[in-house]
Scaffold this active site. Structure first.
Site, short mmCIF file in Angstrom:
data_model
loop_
_atom_site.label_atom_id
_atom_site.label_comp_id
_atom_site.label_asym_id
_atom_site.label_seq_id
_atom_site.Cartn_x
_atom_site.Cartn_y
_atom_site.Cartn_z
N CYS A 6 0.87 -1.18 0.00
CA CYS A 6 0.00 0.00 0.00
C CYS A 6 0.90 1.22 0.00
CB CYS A 6 -0.94 0.00 1.20
SG CYS A 6 -0.14 0.39 2.77
N ASP A 363 -11.52 -15.78 28.18
CA ASP A 363 -11.05 -15.08 26.97
C ASP A 363 -10.72 -13.65 27.37
OD1 ASP A 363 -10.46 -14.21 24.45
OD2 ASP A 363 -12.46 -14.50 23.62
N CYS A 390 -5.62 -13.61 23.08
CA CYS A 390 -5.31 -12.81 21.90
C CYS A 390 -3.87 -12.31 21.95
CB CYS A 390 -6.28 -11.63 21.76
SG CYS A 390 -6.35 -10.55 23.19
#
Length: 435
Positions: A6, A363, A390
């Site tokens: 990009c 989580d 995560c």
């Protein structure tokens, strides 16, 4: 792969693996996970490798963009922070991680406010109006939710704030009328934020168009998502993650004695509801009130009756539940037969005595769990639990306490929810050894 990823590939820093193939990226991530857990996990490392993302580009369903400039006193920019810079903002209309729809919304928004001469919020002086642009887009339904995050209005021109926001809203709707978007607007909002912190903070949200929520679909269930509630940012990748959780749980929906399941840090209740078929009752605990309200509505719309959601910090909920368990029976008018509800039938962490869980899924946020919360979870002594991370390093840290308490990692798998970045999700099944 195209020679140029990009226009900001040298300045943004978000796409860590943009110059190599996706297959090579997965190998590197798998090696990193293996090397992280190999010296920590007691016994043989049961690592199953990494699951790839169904989409390698345009997978992010949520982005938070910032207003600012790329150079001092330069033109208004709207996009992402330049790497190693607290102030410089890059125009990232061609970012390849979210849907192209988001880039088009960015371009229209930046051009509109630039033409109106509206300034961005200066972090040092705490002056200016424009702060962030929050964009969410459902993969399955194509619904788009936009919220302009701004400071309190101080007239910068003869126009009013109402006319300014109405004009911005109309400029976005024009995109849809022209057929420029693949998706469609569910809602266009604006959110006040006078916090000194450079973060998206909700101090009051109003609707300019449509509604303040949208719907996404995962594994046959439908989920209502509000602007600030947690939901996995890669919808198709999340389906792979949740399928792996169900596989690790290895629970049958036809079992006679179904378990009580805790889903801690439950967000909009995705995991809670996905586990409801194999649970007698499933309890979700989440600190964001907005997410809990959505979770309750989602369960009703999905026809699920055995999910219960509590708004509160996991540590405080578990602490208060433990305290009330010790004094259970001293105030019976606030308890029902199982002590799980107050006299109004609502679950509230200040009045709730949670039942003893048979199975726990956690989580937590990127930084993992508070050590006291982890200790309270360990005290339940469940035979099996699943930890979804995560940030793999947070799981690696928390494993010390879990393993010291007799838990052992039986299965470990990485799921790539963040292609082109140096992040990935990890899910671990832990079982308690007999002492």
């Amino acid at each position: 792969m195209a020679k140029e990823w990009c226009k900001n590939e040298e300045y943004c820093g978000g796409c860590f693996y943009q110059k190599i193939s996706y297959e090579e990226e997965l190998k590197k991530k798998e090696e990193e996970i293996r090397s992280l857990f190999l010296p920590i996990v007691i016994g043989e490392l049961p690592f199953e490798g990494i699951l790839s993302s169904p989409q390698k580009e345009a997978y992010r369903n949520k982005m938070e963009f910032s207003f600012g400039d790329q150079e001092k006193d330069g033109p208004l920019c709207l996009g992402l922070h330049q790497k190693r810079s607290f102030f410089n903002i890059l125009n990232t209309d061609d970012c390849r991680l979210p849907s192209p729809d988001m880039g088009k919304i960015l371009t229209v928004s930046r051009n509109y406010f630039r033409e109106k001469g509206i300034s961005y919020f200066h972090k040092k002086r705490h002056e200016g109006y424009l702060r962030h642009l929050l964009l969410r887009r459902a993969e399955k339904t194509g619904e788009i939710l936009v919220s302009l995050i701004h400071a309190s209005w101080n007239p910068e021109s003869a126009q009013t704030e109402e006319s300014l926001l109405t004009g911005w809203c109309e400029s976005l709707l024009q995109l849809e009328k022209e057929g420029s978007l693949e998706g469609h607007f569910a809602g266009i909002l604006h959110t006040k934020n006078d916090s000194p912190a450079d973060a998206v903070v909700n101090q009051g949200t109003e609707i300019l168009y449509g509604k303040d929520f949208f719907y996404e679909e995962l594994l046959g269930l439908r989920f209502k998502i509000t602007p600030f509630s947690f939901f996995q940012t890669n919808s198709l990748g999340a389906e792979k993650l949740y399928e792996k959780i169900r596989e690790y749980a290895n629970l049958s929906d036809s079992a006679k004695d179904k378990p009580i399941i805790f889903d801690l840090y439950s967000g909009t209740g995705t995991i809670t509801q996905l586990m409801s078929k194999v649970a007698r009752d499933a309890y979700g605990v989440e600190i964001v009130d907005e997410a809990v309200r959505s979770a309750k509505e989602n369960a009703r719309e999905n026809g699920i009756e055995n999910c219960h959601f509590i708004a509160g910090d996991v540590l405080k909920v578990l602490e208060e539940s433990a305290k009330r368990e010790e004094t259970k029976g001293e105030n019976p008018e606030k308890e029902d037969d199982n002590g799980a509800r107050n006299c109004n039938g609502e679950l509230n962490f200040e009045t709730t005595v949670l039942p003893t869980p048979d199975f726990i899924i956690v989580d937590p946020p990127r930084d993992g769990m508070h050590r006291k919360a982890l200790d309270l979870i360990i005290r339940y002594g469940v035979e099996r639990l699943i930890y979804v991370a995560c940030k793999p390093k947070s799981l690696a840290r928390d494993l010390e306490a879990l393993q010291n308490a007799g838990y052992r990692v039986k299965k470990l798998c990485a799921v790539d929810l963040f292609p082109r970045t140096n992040n990935c999700e990890v899910v671990a099944l832990l079982e308690k050894e007999e002492s």
